[in-house]
Design an enzyme around this catalytic site. Structure first.
Site, PDB file in Angstrom:
ATOM      1  N   ARG A  57       4.324  36.249 -79.407  1.00 30.03           N
ATOM      2  CA  ARG A  57       3.433  36.464 -79.880  1.00 30.03           C
ATOM      3  C   ARG A  57       2.591  37.699 -81.017  1.00 30.03           C
ATOM      4  O   ARG A  57       2.111  38.214 -80.571  1.00 30.03           O
ATOM      5  CB  ARG A  57       2.075  35.776 -78.940  1.00 30.03           C
ATOM      6  CG  ARG A  57       2.512  34.677 -78.651  1.00 30.03           C
ATOM      7  CD  ARG A  57       2.093  33.593 -79.584  1.00 30.03           C
ATOM      8  NE  ARG A  57       2.566  32.153 -78.762  1.00 30.03           N
ATOM      9  CZ  ARG A  57       2.972  31.550 -79.049  1.00 30.03           C
ATOM     10  NH1 ARG A  57       4.131  31.899 -79.010  1.00 30.03           N
ATOM     11  NH2 ARG A  57       3.103  30.524 -77.980  1.00 30.03           N
ATOM     12  N   SER A  95      -5.662  29.874 -77.205  1.00 37.00           N
ATOM     13  CA  SER A  95      -5.443  30.250 -76.090  1.00 37.00           C
ATOM     14  C   SER A  95      -5.900  31.979 -76.071  1.00 37.00           C
ATOM     15  O   SER A  95      -5.250  32.812 -76.843  1.00 37.00           O
ATOM     16  CB  SER A  95      -4.241  31.011 -75.908  1.00 37.00           C
ATOM     17  OG  SER A  95      -3.445  29.020 -75.682  1.00 37.00           O
ATOM     18  N   GLU A 151      -3.918  37.316 -75.158  1.00 35.12           N
ATOM     19  CA  GLU A 151      -3.967  37.134 -76.635  1.00 35.12           C
ATOM     20  C   GLU A 151      -4.664  36.823 -77.904  1.00 35.12           C
ATOM     21  O   GLU A 151      -3.763  37.024 -78.888  1.00 35.12           O
ATOM     22  CB  GLU A 151      -2.829  35.408 -76.545  1.00 35.12           C
ATOM     23  CG  GLU A 151      -2.079  35.027 -77.614  1.00 35.12           C
ATOM     24  CD  GLU A 151      -1.302  33.083 -77.300  1.00 35.12           C
ATOM     25  OE1 GLU A 151      -1.820  32.633 -78.468  1.00 35.12           O
ATOM     26  OE2 GLU A 151      -0.507  33.634 -76.414  1.00 35.12           O
TER      27      GLU A 151
END
Length: 303
Positions: A174, A225, A295
């Site tokens: 990510r 998320s 995130e």
């Protein structure tokens, strides 16, 4: 800021707004105003925008379709640039595609699958733009952008343009080089895909979409998320194990469907969401001695 605003309007670079509420442009539907909001109508318009911003020494940042983003209630100082329909070109040449940073990732994966090209099935339920997906190396179902990106066309803060290869993007979980080391905007991406059985590709994509629909609360405003998975653990499982599903602060609630989602259930503020994030971090550390990292990108004044 007034001179900057007037110059941007005169330059005819696209949509230019003052004090635009960013809750209109995020999937969580929270966030204060941008001093100046720009949605360029072309890459040339974006480059002209950057010239004017640089001339006025103004702060700036880019958003895509507003997923994976939490804008603080105080809003964002300076200029917010939205990559939208003006930068959403698409060229398909055999197994290679070139696509604008403003193109919807869901729309792209759907279109490509119907043409019998494989590689983007994982992206069928990721509600963001191509540029945002490259920026954060978006992924799901065991794959991510780094597996298909050949190169990316980047506009850097100093106004320079450069094509970066997959290796030069320095992808990790990510993350990419664009987040901290070399801040920039992904104008377009070149993906290397593979020809395959159309029916099989479409079937896989539909299964991925259905899985997301059944397990994630996209019927409520949310940002995707919230936490990175603290591997080998999974954030959603830890939150569920801690008994936090359904926990509320203000108008923000931890989804009862998936523990790693916070939904805007009742006119939540960004402060509600932040308080809930902090509560989860504290609870998970107290119970499991595991540090949770977000995130979702948190942006705005005072950050």
């Amino acid at each position: 800021m007034k001179q900057l605003l007037e110059e941007l309007i005169r330059a005819d670079i696209g949509k230019v707004l003052e004090n635009e509420p960013l809750k209109k442009h995020t999937t969580m539907k929270v966030g204060g105003p941008a001093d100046v909001f720009v949605e360029p109508k072309s890459i040339e318009g974006l480059m002209k925008t950057m010239e004017i911003i640089k001339k006025h020494h103004a702060d700036w940042r880019v958003i895509g379709r507003g997923s994976n983003l939490l804008v603080l209630d105080e809003g964002i100082a300076g200029v917010v640039i939205k990559l939208g329909n003006g930068i959403s070109h698409l060229t398909i040449q055999d197994e290679e595609i070139t696509v604008g940073g403003g193109y919807s990732l869901v729309s792209l994966s759907t279109l490509i699958s119907r043409k019998g090209l494989s590689g983007l099935e994982f992206a069928s339920g990721i509600p963001g733009s191509v540029g945002g997906a490259v920026y954060m190396n978006a992924g799901a179902h065991g794959s991510d952008i780094s597996n298909v990106l050949k190169k990316a066309h980047i506009l850097f803060a100093d106004g320079t343009l450069e094509w970066l290869s997959n290796e030069e993007m320095e992808f990790s979980y990510r993350s990419s080089i664009l987040q901290k080391k070399r801040p920039g905007i992904c104008l377009e991406a070149v993906f290397q895909l593979k020809k395959g059985d159309r029916d099989s590709i479409v079937s896989t994509m539909q299964k991925n979409k259905e899985y997301r629909r059944e397990t994630q609360p996209w019927n409520h405003p949310c940002a995707g998320s919230i936490f990175r998975n603290p591997l080998p653990h999974y954030a959603g499982q830890l939150i569920e194990k801690a008994g936090l599903k359904g926990y509320k602060i203000g108008g923000a609630k931890i989804s009862e469907m998936h523990g790693n989602f916070i939904v805007n259930e009742d006119n939540a503020t960004a402060s509600d969401v932040l308080a809930l994030i902090d509560f989860v971090k504290k609870t998970i550390y107290e119970q499991f001695q595991i540090k949770m990292e977000t995130e979702v990108e948190i942006v705005g004044r005072n950050k």
